[in-house]
Write a protein that holds these residues in place. Sequence first.
Motif, PDB file in Angstrom:
ATOM      1  N   GLY A  18      -5.038 -22.990  52.733  1.00 42.42           N
ATOM      2  CA  GLY A  18      -5.840 -23.570  54.023  1.00 42.42           C
ATOM      3  C   GLY A  18      -7.140 -23.915  53.415  1.00 42.42           C
ATOM      4  O   GLY A  18      -7.866 -24.560  53.807  1.00 42.42           O
ATOM      5  N   ILE A  54     -11.169 -19.028  60.518  1.00 42.75           N
ATOM      6  CA  ILE A  54     -10.920 -18.769  59.186  1.00 42.75           C
ATOM      7  C   ILE A  54     -10.778 -17.131  58.743  1.00 42.75           C
ATOM      8  O   ILE A  54     -11.839 -16.657  58.822  1.00 42.75           O
ATOM      9  N   THR A  72      -2.095 -21.662  59.245  1.00 45.47           N
ATOM     10  CA  THR A  72      -1.835 -21.814  57.550  1.00 45.47           C
ATOM     11  C   THR A  72      -1.798 -20.292  57.131  1.00 45.47           C
ATOM     12  O   THR A  72      -2.448 -19.358  57.695  1.00 45.47           O
ATOM     13  N   ILE A 100      -6.761 -20.872  59.866  1.00 45.20           N
ATOM     14  CA  ILE A 100      -6.583 -20.650  58.521  1.00 45.20           C
ATOM     15  C   ILE A 100      -6.566 -19.253  58.163  1.00 45.20           C
ATOM     16  O   ILE A 100      -7.379 -18.424  58.444  1.00 45.20           O
ATOM     17  N   ASP A 147      -6.038 -17.048  54.680  1.00 40.10           N
ATOM     18  CA  ASP A 147      -5.941 -17.308  53.192  1.00 40.10           C
ATOM     19  C   ASP A 147      -6.511 -16.297  52.426  1.00 40.10           C
ATOM     20  O   ASP A 147      -7.184 -15.267  53.200  1.00 40.10           O
TER      21      ASP A 147
END
Length: 767
Positions: free
Chosen positions: A148, A183, A144, A167, A169
């Motif tokens: 996300g 992440i 993403t 992810i 973001d």
Amino acid sequence: MIDSRYQWEFPEVSNQKAVKTISEAFGVTELIAKILVNRGYDTIEAANAFLRPDLSGLYDPFLLHDMDKAITRLMQAIDNGQKIIVYGDYDVDGMTSTAIMTWALELMGANVDYFVPSRFSDGYGPNLANYQRLAAEGMQLLVTVDNGVSGKDEVTWLMSQGIDVIITDHHELPEELPIATAIVHPRHPEGEYPFGGLSGAGVAFKVASALLEEPADEVLDLAALGTVADVMSLTDENRIIVKQGLENLKLDPRPGLAALLAAAGTQLSDIDSSTIGFTIAPRLNALGRLEDATTGVQLLMDDIGDAKPLADHINSLNQERQQLVTTITAAAQEQAAQLRDDPVLVVAGENWHEGVLGIVASKLVEQTGKPTIVLNINGDEMKGSGRSVPFFDLFTALDGHRDLMTAFGGHASAAGMTVPTNNLTALRAALHDAAAQQELANAQKPNLQIAAKVSAADFTKENFDNLQVLAPFGEGNPEPLFMLDLLGVNQVKTMSDGKHLRFIAQTDTDQLPVIAFGWGNKASALAGHFSSLQIIGTMSQNSYRGNISYQLMLRDMLAEGAAILDWRTSHLTRQTFNKPVTYVFFKENHLQQLATYIDSAAQPLMWQDAMNESDIQTMVLVDLPDSLDQLQMLLKASTPGRLAPMFYVQSPVYLQPVPSKQVFSNVYKFVYSFKNINLQTQFDAMINHLKISNMTLKLILKVFLEAKFVTIDNGVLNAVPNPTPMKLTQTKTFQRFMAQRDLEQQLIYSTTAELETLLMNLSKQES
């Protein structure tokens, strides 16, 4: 008066030593050094990092949380030929993030494709239906970009299917994060990244740099585009990204952006951060608002081929978007006018294009100063966007009323929602209560920091060039603002169907052109003269046909006292009363006689009633007051935005000569010589014989009557033999005549400048 939209601040530098040190060390003016110190760059090291941003100042991308895990999984997918999907977003930050990540993975030899959701069918962020479809089509790794972190449930499903998720973001972090492979987020609670203000494109740039093991300078232009378009702070690492990215865009623009700039009529040499904010970003965003943002990603990729047709299409789409905004804004303004007592505006209409409602909401916030929600009605459901002001948390205001909405999301300054149509009244009531709870009515104006007070003579090439060392400008690094005291303005003209203004400002040294975007509604007010007028704005360079000049781009203004418009007239017609203003009368009989001529949209008032009105925009003084004291009472009690004196008098006495002692004597001798003069039949004969005017004779006879020099019985005039001597100029009748003459001289026969000074003095409030 014209009230300022902001609270003006003039910060003083306490550390003059730092100002001098920085000025000498970097060869900048004292003003530039003062601005730097005021913004926190008060050491040689801090000022150097700001003034000389380069790639060596970028942080190690592996300092980002989970970057090592993300790169390990990406390299595994690349080595094994696994199908990677880059899942983006439909705004500019999402498009540029998608293009950057896809480019980097393609460069590394990945089997990669990208997907950009639709604003209308997919919505923002994680979408389980889309994830399931992509999984069915063979997706083995999802990456993403610019979204996300809010997709806990959706990511859980993917991971349960054996599909890893990375992810990347930058948005607000929820209380519970998804359980993903990695992440990558600059503000991850377990991370220690030095700068939390990266955009989605900035995070994608860092991932690309980690993949390439060096700064991904080939996509700095895209990272800069996403950073500015998403209104991120242009400080720290973002300043490096944007400054270097703009240089790349100027020197070697990718075909799609070059075609888009050409379609917009922008020269490459003129590119700066405002080019992104006002030229490139709105056009790319028009795709996501009206069509398919995937086209925007295609335009940003290097291998697009002939980009001109696509750029032309995007340009025309942006024009369509502008027209939609204009049309819907006009309709929304009409509703807002009817809801003027509401502290938070909620307006709704049918067939309002959902893609532009956020822009319309922003425009209403600018125009009204109120938080605003704009909704499109589609049967029994409404969908739209809201925008707020600094002192009202829109998310908090709505969060406690989720029962009124079927969908809702956002943050303090912006939100999106879906609302059952039947809940419109309840939603307005809930926001009214929220405004009271947050004490919106008592909120102060947002602050504006003023760099210096200047004059028109300071707008020079040298000063403009000096300021450019602080560029690029944007959020977190605004253009320096300057204040000017004006003697007045002239050549006030509107632009773009009355939306904007341009005028010439007059200071004590010179004249200065001013451009005022969004101030079109002040055109008529500026046509008058104020007791004081100050403007705030930035210094701008204007190039026209090879000629370079300098102007001020207006940010705010403050005018004290009512704007005075000289509408004095000696004739009243129907056209005199066809304006939607407040007509104020000092004579009751004039109001009664003229009431039928006054436009239905106007407000006729006697002066005593006008004293109780607090919201008069334009006050027209139709006739003459009995005295300056009466006028002063009105002006001190009422504070109109504009004051337009007509001061109509049917028979001005100022034009009538003051009778001399000889004229008085001649009239008395005539009356004494002729007995029983019938004023009804012989008045004109008296005028002709005495060779004086009708009004002069009437005045003298009134004076004689008061002094008991004559008698008038049933219209018959006779002299009183041997009257008691007295000074005729001291009679009340003569004194009233002279007072009226003086009043007319000051209010009717004075120059405009003299009248303005008098009215301003009369309207001054007691301190």
